[in-house]
Design a protein around this motif. Structure first.
Motif, PDB file in Angstrom:
ATOM      1  N   ALA A 145      26.574 -66.874 -15.956  1.00  0.00           N
ATOM      2  CA  ALA A 145      25.773 -67.749 -15.093  1.00  0.00           C
ATOM      3  C   ALA A 145      26.512 -69.069 -14.903  1.00  0.00           C
ATOM      4  O   ALA A 145      26.971 -69.679 -15.873  1.00  0.00           O
ATOM      5  N   ALA A 146      26.626 -69.497 -13.661  1.00  0.00           N
ATOM      6  CA  ALA A 146      27.269 -70.765 -13.330  1.00  0.00           C
ATOM      7  C   ALA A 146      26.241 -71.892 -13.348  1.00  0.00           C
ATOM      8  O   ALA A 146      25.033 -71.652 -13.244  1.00  0.00           O
ATOM      9  N   ASP A 147      26.724 -73.117 -13.459  1.00  0.00           N
ATOM     10  CA  ASP A 147      25.834 -74.282 -13.483  1.00  0.00           C
ATOM     11  C   ASP A 147      24.996 -74.406 -12.213  1.00  0.00           C
ATOM     12  O   ASP A 147      23.896 -74.934 -12.250  1.00  0.00           O
ATOM     13  N   ASP A 148      25.497 -73.880 -11.097  1.00  0.00           N
ATOM     14  CA  ASP A 148      24.762 -73.999  -9.830  1.00  0.00           C
ATOM     15  C   ASP A 148      23.747 -72.873  -9.617  1.00  0.00           C
ATOM     16  O   ASP A 148      23.136 -72.774  -8.560  1.00  0.00           O
ATOM     17  N   ILE A 152      27.198 -63.931 -11.994  1.00  0.00           N
ATOM     18  CA  ILE A 152      28.188 -62.898 -11.716  1.00  0.00           C
ATOM     19  C   ILE A 152      28.068 -61.839 -12.799  1.00  0.00           C
ATOM     20  O   ILE A 152      28.191 -62.139 -13.985  1.00  0.00           O
ATOM     21  N   ALA A 153      27.792 -60.616 -12.369  1.00  0.00           N
ATOM     22  CA  ALA A 153      27.720 -59.478 -13.283  1.00  0.00           C
ATOM     23  C   ALA A 153      28.930 -58.601 -13.002  1.00  0.00           C
ATOM     24  O   ALA A 153      29.184 -58.234 -11.852  1.00  0.00           O
ATOM     25  N   LEU A 154      29.679 -58.281 -14.033  1.00  0.00           N
ATOM     26  CA  LEU A 154      30.908 -57.507 -13.909  1.00  0.00           C
ATOM     27  C   LEU A 154      30.761 -56.218 -14.704  1.00  0.00           C
ATOM     28  O   LEU A 154      30.514 -56.253 -15.914  1.00  0.00           O
ATOM     29  N   VAL A 188      31.723 -56.070  -9.038  1.00  0.00           N
ATOM     30  CA  VAL A 188      31.363 -57.472  -9.239  1.00  0.00           C
ATOM     31  C   VAL A 188      30.128 -57.749  -8.390  1.00  0.00           C
ATOM     32  O   VAL A 188      30.156 -57.583  -7.180  1.00  0.00           O
ATOM     33  N   PHE A 189      29.051 -58.151  -9.042  1.00  0.00           N
ATOM     34  CA  PHE A 189      27.774 -58.408  -8.371  1.00  0.00           C
ATOM     35  C   PHE A 189      27.456 -59.892  -8.503  1.00  0.00           C
ATOM     36  O   PHE A 189      27.105 -60.365  -9.576  1.00  0.00           O
ATOM     37  N   ARG A 190      27.643 -60.633  -7.403  1.00  0.00           N
ATOM     38  CA  ARG A 190      27.343 -62.076  -7.371  1.00  0.00           C
ATOM     39  C   ARG A 190      25.947 -62.227  -6.789  1.00  0.00           C
ATOM     40  O   ARG A 190      25.645 -61.642  -5.754  1.00  0.00           O
ATOM     41  N   ASN A 191      25.098 -63.015  -7.452  1.00  0.00           N
ATOM     42  CA  ASN A 191      23.734 -63.142  -6.954  1.00  0.00           C
ATOM     43  C   ASN A 191      23.115 -64.486  -7.259  1.00  0.00           C
ATOM     44  O   ASN A 191      23.556 -65.205  -8.153  1.00  0.00           O
ATOM     45  N   ARG A 192      22.100 -64.785  -6.471  1.00  0.00           N
ATOM     46  CA  ARG A 192      21.245 -65.940  -6.694  1.00  0.00           C
ATOM     47  C   ARG A 192      19.811 -65.431  -6.673  1.00  0.00           C
ATOM     48  O   ARG A 192      19.406 -64.721  -5.752  1.00  0.00           O
ATOM     49  N   LYS A 193      19.077 -65.784  -7.700  1.00  0.00           N
ATOM     50  CA  LYS A 193      17.695 -65.326  -7.795  1.00  0.00           C
ATOM     51  C   LYS A 193      16.750 -66.243  -7.033  1.00  0.00           C
ATOM     52  O   LYS A 193      17.027 -67.426  -6.863  1.00  0.00           O
ATOM     53  N   ARG A 194      15.636 -65.674  -6.590  1.00  0.00           N
ATOM     54  CA  ARG A 194      14.595 -66.456  -5.943  1.00  0.00           C
ATOM     55  C   ARG A 194      13.944 -67.375  -6.973  1.00  0.00           C
ATOM     56  O   ARG A 194      13.881 -67.051  -8.167  1.00  0.00           O
ATOM     57  N   ALA A 195      13.448 -68.501  -6.537  1.00  0.00           N
ATOM     58  CA  ALA A 195      12.798 -69.455  -7.441  1.00  0.00           C
ATOM     59  C   ALA A 195      11.478 -68.923  -7.981  1.00  0.00           C
ATOM     60  O   ALA A 195      11.048 -69.306  -9.068  1.00  0.00           O
TER      61      ALA A 195
END
Length: 103
Positions: A43-46, A50-52, A5-12
């Motif tokens: 992809a979550a609203d925030d 999450i890549a599974l 499970v890869f949880r991430n937030r990308k840079r703007a």
């Protein structure tokens, strides 16, 4: 089964086209690896993604982690794409399944 499970937030400020090209190439490469079972991304609203990925066993997942092209793109991810990420990997301790189509 072994889950990653890869949880991430990308840079703007990422290059979205470069990220998409790398993501598509990595998914295709992963699908060709021995022991690959499945991949999905949500992809979550925030903005969190999450890549599974599911693998036949831990050895298959570790071989994917060590694959040279994948390792190179991981480096680009840390340098150019991700603001933050967390990775969880392991065998599920419990597994339940329900499928109404068999009823």
């Amino acid at each position: 089964m072994y889950l990653v499970v890869f949880r991430n937030r990308k840079r703007a400020d990422i290059d979205a086209a470069a990220y998409s090209a790398d993501a598509e190439a990595m998914e295709a490469l992963a699908r060709a690896q021995p022991g690959f079972l499945s991949f999905k991304s949500y992809a979550a609203d925030d903005g969190e993604v999450i890549a599974l990925s599911e693998w036949a066993d831990e050895a298959a997942a570790l071989n994917w982690r060590r694959q040279a092209d994948h390792a190179a793109v991981q480096g680009r991810g840390r340098a150019d794409y991700y603001k933050s990420y967390t990775l969880f990997a392991g065998e599920p301790s419990r597994h339940h399944h329900f499928d109404r189509s068999n009823a």
